[in-house]
Scaffold this active site. Structure first.
Site, PDB file in Angstrom:
ATOM      1  N   ASP A 129      -0.516   8.210   6.748  1.00 27.36           N
ATOM      2  CA  ASP A 129       0.886   8.703   6.751  1.00 27.36           C
ATOM      3  C   ASP A 129       1.154   9.650   8.359  1.00 27.36           C
ATOM      4  OD1 ASP A 129       0.105   8.529   4.260  1.00 27.36           O
ATOM      5  OD2 ASP A 129       0.275  10.408   3.587  1.00 27.36           O
ATOM      6  N   GLU A 297       3.887  12.515  -4.224  1.00 29.52           N
ATOM      7  CA  GLU A 297       3.252  12.528  -2.642  1.00 29.52           C
ATOM      8  C   GLU A 297       4.269  12.772  -1.813  1.00 29.52           C
ATOM      9  OE1 GLU A 297      -0.947  10.036  -2.916  1.00 29.52           O
ATOM     10  OE2 GLU A 297       0.825   8.827  -2.125  1.00 29.52           O
TER      11      GLU A 297
HETATM   12  C1  FRU Z   1      -0.352   9.124   0.848  1.00 28.47           C
HETATM   13  C2  FRU Z   1      -1.489  10.251   0.795  1.00 28.47           C
HETATM   14  C3  FRU Z   1      -1.137  11.791   0.708  1.00 28.47           C
HETATM   15  C4  FRU Z   1      -2.418  12.602   1.405  1.00 28.47           C
HETATM   16  C5  FRU Z   1      -2.734  11.450   2.326  1.00 28.47           C
HETATM   17  C6  FRU Z   1      -4.472  11.437   2.538  1.00 28.47           C
HETATM   18  O1  FRU Z   1      -0.481   8.309   1.416  1.00 28.47           O
HETATM   19  O2  FRU Z   1      -2.163  10.112  -0.364  1.00 28.47           O
HETATM   20  O3  FRU Z   1      -0.576  12.175  -0.542  1.00 28.47           O
HETATM   21  O4  FRU Z   1      -1.987  13.779   1.843  1.00 28.47           O
HETATM   22  O5  FRU Z   1      -2.385  10.186   1.923  1.00 28.47           O
HETATM   23  O6  FRU Z   1      -4.770  10.788   3.349  1.00 28.47           O
END
Ligand code: FRU
Length: 544
Positions: A129, A297
């Site tokens: 992300d 998320e």
């Molecule tokens: C989304 C996610 C988020 C989390 C991150 C961990 O891709 O699962 O919810 O903060 O990646 O790397």
């Protein structure tokens, strides 16, 4: 403990410093620590203690013999300090870790065969992300989920890159490292102009980031601040600032997205089954306000004018998948006024929009993570191109549209524009570009003569696969604004490992991994008596 630090040969193996088994203290004398990695080796837990910082657990596949590739830790901020590292007894390969002023393999970064040429990727390691997207003092900041020690997910840090133009990026040292509260999951950044947090000093407005620490006690929200435009961060002593897992009876409470609304701060936080709104006056104390179910998320919430009219705005809320609701927001509660919609599909995930874009610019700019693997490379994952989001009136009402930002369009070099072509003529022109080097952009308007299908392929891969009978485009339901239309316009951006396609002015877009044939491969266009109304071709030079 041995703290010997004399270096004669420009590099120093850690084991040379070892006095007690499975524990080493070494003095930082060089910029980097070079570490060999092998995927044949299990992940091993290292505990790293840097003076003045919380101990940091790291899992590393330390190569016992032939490394697959090397990774590095940038230690330049710690020169002269003593770092203590502990690791399992009898660990093989520990003697291969060494300090140096150069990154092992660094001269080859960005020259790799499968390196995307106009999309952001990290020098090495894993990314997911985008985090903390913010413009400040002339720079766009792209923080991101990052494992600096492996090409797979783990050890979540916040990586950091900056750009002056959203196109060319410079990667900086990692911004946030794992600590005893947890690893650094996704979050966001704001500039605290009024110093409501009290973190500011002598007129410097702090950059404050909120992130999720994923640890033994669950997923808890923390903050950190920077007084040097994101170059270094100090974590808040009072962390965590939100600990809501028990209340929601879940581990899933994460990914705070903050922004300013009138006289207070707002945080949108994903909690179990949807997005919650919290508010604060100082970025430290947060009060729960409301919750909208139906999202998972990476929350986003922002206001956009409809058709550019500032007197007619709507709020957009989405989660990691990008499917969104439109509604109203009064600073405390988001009230949806529509069902969920989709404007983009494919490899994109967890997209975030920039905070703090100057009012004179006024754009809502988004970057998403593109879930594309890079086989055989020492880096993995990439970002989608930055796009501008707008709300546009459609037959179904206001809807999000997205298009690459003008800065990336400006990178494109026109190679020709044609109109009124037969399928064969268009294919012949395109085949002249089959051996393209960096990136290629193909804008094409198909004019169908039968209610069957139209396609544009590179090798055997269909970049555009329009099935008019099934009203589907590359597998997604897609009906043009005029449902009786016999035309389809696609703007196709092809990079080494991916393709992004913007349809009919951006009302829909999708992205996909590219098949990676060894040799240049021809384009082909297929369809039943298909005409190519317009064709435009641009090459895209490498941004690196
Ligand atoms: C989304 C996610 C988020 C989390 C991150 C961990 O891709 O699962 O919810 O903060 O990646 O790397």
């Amino acid at each position: 403990m041995n703290t010997r630090n004399t270096i004669s040969a420009g590099c120093l193996a850690l084991s040379m410093l070892t006095a007690t088994a499975a524990e080493t203290t070494f003095k930082v004398t060089k910029h980097y620590l070079n570490i060999p990695v092998s995927h044949k080796c299990e992940r091993v837990r290292f505990n790293v203690e840097i003076p003045g910082e919380s101990p940091m657990p790291l899992d590393i596949r330390l190569a016992s013999d032939h490394p697959d590739y090397w990774v590095f830790a940038d230690l330049s901020a710690y020169k002269g300090k003593k770092i203590k590292v502990s690791y399992p007894d009898n660990l093989k390969g520990i003697d291969k870790i060494y300090q140096a002023d150069t990154i092992r393999g660094g001269a080859d970064f960005y020259k790799e065969k499968n390196r995307p040429q106009f999309h952001f990727t990290t020098r090495n390691g894993w990314i997911n992300d985008p985090n903390g997207l913010i413009w400040n003092d002339g720079e766009y900041h792209l923080f991101y989920q990052h494992n600096p020690y492996e090409r797979d997910w783990g050890n979540m840090h916040w990586g950091h890159a900056v750009s002056l133009d959203l196109v060319h990026w410079k990667e900086l040292p990692v911004a946030l490292r794992p600590d005893t509260i947890g690893t650094m999951f996704s979050g966001s950044a704001v500039i605290d102009y009024e110093n409501t947090s009290g973190f500011g000093k002598s007129g410097t407005s702090p950059m404050v980031v909120a992130y999720t620490a994923d640890g033994d006690k669950g997923q808890r929200q923390c903050i950190a601040y920077s007084l040097d435009n994101g170059r270094s961060f100090k974590k808040y002593d009072g962390n965590p600032v939100i600990d809501s897992g028990k209340k929601w009876n879940t581990r899933d409470t994460r990914d705070p997205k903050m922004f300013r609304y009138d006289d207070h701060w707002v945080m949108v936080l994903n909690e179990r089954d949807g997005h919650s709104i919290y508010t604060s006056n100082n970025l430290k104390d947060w009060t729960y306000s409301s919750h909208v179910t139906g999202f998972w998320e990476c929350p986003e919430l922002f206001e956009l004018p409809v058709d550019g009219n500032p007197d007619n705005t709507m709020w957009v809320m989405y989660g990691a998948s990008g499917t969104y609701m439109l509604g109203d927001f009064d600073g405390y509660t988001f009230t949806p006024c529509s069902g969920k919609h989709v404007f983009t599909a494919g490899t994109g995930y967890a997209a975030q929009t920039f905070n703090n874009i100057p009012a004179s610019d006024g754009r809502r700019i988004q970057i998403g993570w593109s879930r594309i693997g890079h086989p055989g490379m020492n880096f993995n994952g990439m970002m989608l191109m930055p796009v501008e989001l707008k709300l546009q009136t459609t037959k179904e009402g206001p809807r999000l549209v997205s298009n690459p930002v003008s800065e990336i369009e400006a990178l494109c070099e026109s190679k020709g524009k044609w109109s009124g072509l037969t399928q064969q003529e268009a294919e012949d022109i395109l085949r002249g570009f089959s051996g393209f080097e960096d990136g290629l952009r193909v804008k094409v308007t198909f004019a169908l003569s039968h209610a069957t299908d139209a396609s544009l392929s590179l090798a055997d891969q269909r970049l555009v696969d329009y099935d008019m009978n099934g009203t589907r485009l590359n597998g997604y339901f897609y009906s043009p604004q005029d449902p009786t239309s016999m035309e389809l316009t696609t703007d196709i951006w092809i990079d080494r490992t991916s393709a992004e396609v913007f349809v009919d002015g951006g009302v829909f877009s999708y992205s996909m991994p590219r098949d990676l044939p060894a040799n240049p491969v021809p384009f082909s266009i297929r369809g039943n008596n298909l005409k190519i109304k317009e064709l435009e071709i641009y090459t895209i030079p490498s941004i690196w």
